[in-house]
Write an enzyme that holds these catalytic residues in place. Structure first.
Site, PDB file in Angstrom:
ATOM      1  CE  LYS A 187      -1.312   3.033   2.471  1.00 56.53           C
ATOM      2  NZ  LYS A 187      -1.577   4.157   1.764  1.00 56.53           N
ATOM      3  N   PRO A 188       1.069   1.714  -1.270  1.00 57.39           N
ATOM      4  CG  PRO A 188       1.015   2.731  -3.296  1.00 57.39           C
ATOM      5  CD  PRO A 188       0.485   1.458  -2.513  1.00 57.39           C
ATOM      6  CD  GLU A 262      13.849   0.834   8.649  1.00 54.99           C
ATOM      7  OE1 GLU A 262      14.339   1.759   9.271  1.00 54.99           O
ATOM      8  OE2 GLU A 262      14.324  -0.336   8.331  1.00 54.99           O
ATOM      9  CB  CYS A 296      13.417   8.951   8.089  1.00 53.84           C
ATOM     10  SG  CYS A 296      13.913   7.713   6.870  1.00 53.84           S
ATOM     11  CD  GLU A 390      11.623  12.724  11.393  1.00 55.08           C
ATOM     12  OE1 GLU A 390      10.387  12.232  11.660  1.00 55.08           O
ATOM     13  OE2 GLU A 390      12.204  12.220  10.422  1.00 55.08           O
TER      14      GLU A 390
HETATM   15  P1  ADP Z   1       4.314  10.494   6.752  1.00 53.08           P
HETATM   16  O1  ADP Z   1       4.445  11.446   7.721  1.00 53.08           O
HETATM   17  O2  ADP Z   1       5.590   9.871   5.966  1.00 53.08           O
HETATM   18  O3  ADP Z   1       3.102  10.589   5.514  1.00 53.08           O
HETATM   19  P2  ADP Z   1       2.724   8.302   7.877  1.00 53.08           P
HETATM   20  O4  ADP Z   1       3.044   7.622   8.978  1.00 53.08           O
HETATM   21  O5  ADP Z   1       1.423   9.322   8.021  1.00 53.08           O
HETATM   22  O6  ADP Z   1       3.869   8.987   7.612  1.00 53.08           O
HETATM   23  O7  ADP Z   1       2.341   7.700   6.559  1.00 53.08           O
HETATM   24  C1  ADP Z   1       3.157   6.743   6.076  1.00 53.08           C
HETATM   25  C2  ADP Z   1       2.376   5.620   5.358  1.00 53.08           C
HETATM   26  O8  ADP Z   1       1.367   4.966   6.204  1.00 53.08           O
HETATM   27  C3  ADP Z   1       1.510   5.853   4.513  1.00 53.08           C
HETATM   28  O9  ADP Z   1       1.367   5.236   3.024  1.00 53.08           O
HETATM   29  C4  ADP Z   1      -0.030   6.562   4.780  1.00 53.08           C
HETATM   30  O10 ADP Z   1      -0.940   6.118   3.897  1.00 53.08           O
HETATM   31  C5  ADP Z   1       0.252   5.067   5.928  1.00 53.08           C
HETATM   32  N1  ADP Z   1      -0.977   5.462   6.991  1.00 53.08           N
HETATM   33  C6  ADP Z   1      -1.181   6.465   7.594  1.00 53.08           C
HETATM   34  N2  ADP Z   1      -2.350   6.113   8.423  1.00 53.08           N
HETATM   35  C7  ADP Z   1      -2.284   4.774   8.460  1.00 53.08           C
HETATM   36  C8  ADP Z   1      -3.338   3.991   9.240  1.00 53.08           C
HETATM   37  N3  ADP Z   1      -4.044   4.291  10.294  1.00 53.08           N
HETATM   38  N4  ADP Z   1      -3.222   2.570   8.826  1.00 53.08           N
HETATM   39  C9  ADP Z   1      -2.511   2.257   7.874  1.00 53.08           C
HETATM   40  N5  ADP Z   1      -1.571   2.823   7.059  1.00 53.08           N
HETATM   41  C10 ADP Z   1      -1.549   4.436   7.477  1.00 53.08           C
END
Ligand code: ADP
Length: 487
Positions: A187-188, A262, A296, A390
Site C-alpha cells: 500500500k503506497p 522504519e 527520515c 522532525e
Molecule cells: P508520513 O508522515 O510519512 O506521511 P505516515 O505514517 O502518516 O507518515 O504515512 C506513512 C504511510 O502510512 C502512508 O502510506 C500512509 O498512507 C500510511 N498510513 C497512514 N495512516 C495509516 C493507518 N491508520 N493505517 C495504515 N496505514 C496508514
C-alpha cells in the site's frame, strides 16, 4: 510546460497507471470512486487511483495466500532470475521512472535518478542474496541425532510505504520479500502511488506470477485494518511516522506478526573543531537538503563546536544561498516543492520559533504555497523546537556546543535513534562518538550513508528491523529447527 506536457514526459505509457494491481489484474474500485494524484509543483492532476473497497483489498490478501505455496517452492535462483529481469526493465525505463518520481513527489530530477538507482539496487542485491539464505548444521549433543536449522519464507507479507522515496522505500521491502519466497501486497502513500504501480507493471512484464505482488490503493485506515487484523498476513513492513507505526504494531499484536518498522528520526550532526571544513560543509549540505530535507535520516539538528562555528557558518551560508529552487523537472534544480502545504507550515513553525528564541536568519526564510527556500538559522537555542521534532524540510538550524561530552549529551537527548553524523579528523573522536551515539546508523565525515548493501534501521522510537544487506532478507525468513533422531 502545462500539466499535460509534464505528464507526457512519461514516454512508456504503461508506466503511468490509474488502476490498482490485484492478483495479476489491473482493477478499478467496484464503487467507481477514485482520488487524484497531483503534481506538487503545479497542483495539476497527473493521474488518479482507485479508492478500493474492503472486499477488493481482502481479495488481494487471498490472492497472495493462494500464490504463496508455489512461489515459496520456486527455487531461489529462479526467483532471482525474475528479479534480475525486473532490474533490467527498471534500468531500461530509468528516465521515465525518474520523471514519474519527480512528477508525483516534486523532488529534483537529479535526485529522482539517484532514487531510481538506489531503488533498483535493492532488486539487484536481493536477486543474488535470495539464493544465499543458508541454514546451519548444529553438532548433536547426544549420539544418533542430527540437528539443523533452515530458513523458510514467513508467508504473506504486506508493505505500507511513505511518499518521500516512492520507489526505493518499496523495493527495499518488495525485493527481499520476493527473493525470500514470500508474496507481498503493497500500500503506497496516497500522495505518491504511481511509482509503486509502475513497479507492478514492470514486475508483471518480468514474469512475477499473479498474486505474488499486488498493489492496493485507497483509504490507509481501511487497508491498514485489513492488513493488520488478517491471520493470513504473517509479516508487516512499515516505513512512516512513529505515531502510525505504534498503532500498527498494536494492531498486529493479536495475530503476532513479524514486524519491520522504519519510523521517525531526529538525526544529530556533530561537527567538531578538528573537522575538515570542506568535508563538514559537504556532509551538512547533503544530509540536510537531500530530498528537500524530507528524509527520515535528514540532519535535523546540526551541532557545531565553538572553535569552528563562525568559519563553518560563513561557508555553509554561501552554499545554502547558492541553491536553485524551482521545478524538479529541470535538471539544475536543487530544491523542489515540498509534498504539501502542511509541510511548509511545519518548517515555518520551526523557523519562527528558532528566530524568536534568538536564532539569526542567514539565508532563505518563510516559504509560500508548497515552495520552501533552503533556509539557514545560526545561534539556535539548544532546546529549540527544531531540536525536538522532525522538521522534514530544508531548514538548517546551527547550535553551538563546548565539549565532547556536551555533544554526546545533546545528540542522545531524544527518544529517537535512526541516523547520526559525526565530522572530525580525530581517530579517537570518531571512534568514541560512533560508540557513544545511540542510533542505528552513524555517518562519519559524510552525509550520504544509504546503500542497499548496508543494514538500514533504527533503535529506540525509530523502529525495529533492518532493510538492505543480508539482514534485510532475514526479515522475511523464519528459522526452522529440525531435530532428527535414530540416525
Ligand atoms: P508520513 O508522515 O510519512 O506521511 P505516515 O505514517 O502518516 O507518515 O504515512 C506513512 C504511510 O502510512 C502512508 O502510506 C500512509 O498512507 C500510511 N498510513 C497512514 N495512516 C495509516 C493507518 N491508520 N493505517 C495504515 N496505514 C496508514
Amino acid at each position: 510546460m502545462d500539466q499535460s506536457q509534464r505528464n507526457a514526459t512519461i514516454t512508456y505509457k504503461p508506466l503511468l497507471r490509474s488502476s490498482a494491481y490485484i492478483d495479476g489484474k489491473w482493477v478499478d474500485s467496484t464503487n467507481g470512486k477514485s482520488i487524484d494524484v497531483t503534481d506538487p509543483f503545479t497542483g495539476g492532476r497527473i493521474s488518479s487511483i482507485p479508492l478500493l473497497e474492503a472486499a477488493q483489498v481482502q481479495a488481494a490478501v487471498d490472492a497472495a495466500a493462494r500464490a504463496f505455496p508455489a512461489w515459496a517452492r520456486t527455487p531461489a535462483r529462479e526467483r532471482g532470475k525474475i528479479l534480475r529481469k525486473l532490474l533490467d526493465l527498471i534500468i531500461l525505463h530509468r528516465d521515465d521512472f525518474a520523471r514519474l518520481i519527480t512528477l508525483e513527489n516534486g523532488k529534483p530530477l537529479k535526485e529522482a535518478y539517484g532514487e531510481v538507482d538506489y531503488g533498483a539496487g535493492f532488486v539487484e542485491v536481493y536477486a543474488e542474496e535470495g539464493a544465499r539464505s543458508l541454514g546451519e548444521i548444529i553438532p548433536a549433543p547426544v549420539p544418533g541425532r542430527k540437528l539443523f536449522a533452515e530458513k523458510e519464507p514467513v508467508g504473506v507479507s504486506v508493505a505500507i510505504t511513505p511518499w518521500n522515496f516512492p520507489l526505493a522505500m518499496l523495493t527495499r521491502k518488495f525485493a527481499p520479500a520476493l527473493a525470500a519466497g514470500c508474496t507481498m501486497i503493497a500500500k503506497p502513500a496516497s500522495q505518491t502511488p504511481l511509482a509503486a504501480l509502475a513497479l507492478a507493471q514492470l514486475a508483471e512484464e518480468a514474469g512475477v506470477p499473479p498474486g505474488v505482488f499486488s498493489v492496493v490503493t485507497g483509504s490507509a485506515g481501511m487497508i491498514g485494518d485489513i492488513f493488520t487484523s488478517s491471520p493470513i498476513v504473517r509479516k508487516l513492513s512499515f516505513t512512516g511516522s512513529t505515531e502510525i507505526g505504534i498503532k500498527l504494531m498494536a494492531a498486529c499484536a493479536p495475530t503476532v506478526k513479524r514486524l519491520s518498522m522504519e519510523l521517525g528520526g531526529n538525526a544529530p550532526m556533530l561537527i567538531f573543531d578538528d573537522a575538515d571544513l570542506g568535508t563538514a560543509v559537504d556532509a551538512a549540505m547533503i544530509a540536510k537538503f537531500r530530498n528537500c530535507g524530507q528524509s527520515c535520516i535528514a540532519a535535523n539538528r546540526i551541532y557545531v563546536q565553538k572553535g569552528i562555528y563562525d568559519t563553518f557558518v560563513n561557508t555553509f551560508q554561501q552554499r545554502v544561498a547558492a541553491m536553485k529552487v524551482g521545478d524538479g523537472l529541470e535538471m539544475d534544480t536543487d530544491i523542489g516543492p515540498l509534498i504539501d502545504e502542511a509541510a511548509v507550515a511545519k518548517v515555518t513553525e520551526h523557523l519562527d520559533e528558532a528566530v524568536a528564541g534568538g536564532g539569526k536568519l542567514l539565508a532563505g526564510g518563510r516559504g509560500e504555497g508548497r515552495m520552501q527556500p533552503p533556509t539557514l538559522v545560526s545561534h539556535v537555542a539548544q532546546d529549540a523546537l527544531l531540536t525536538r521534532e522532525e522538521t522534514f524540510g530544508p531548514l538548517a538550524g546551527l547550535i553551538a556546543f563546548d565539549s565532547y561530552d556536551d555533544a554526546i549529551r545533546l545528540a542522545n537527548n531524544t527518544p529517537f535513534g535512526l541516523a547520526s553524523y559525526v565530522c572530525s579528523t580525530s581517530y579517537e573522536t570518531i571512534n568514541r562518538a560512533s560508540r557513544d551515539i545511540e542510533s542505528g546508523m552513524v555517518g562519519v565525515n559524510t552525509g550520504l550513508i544509504s546503500t542497499p548493501y548496508a543494514p538500514f534501521g533504527g533503535v529506540k522510537l525509530s523502529g525495529i528491523g533492518k532493510e538492505g544487506s543480508k539482514h534485510g532478507l532475514d526479515e522475511y525468513l523464519n528459522l526452522k529447527y529440525v531435530c532428527q533422531s535414530g540416525i
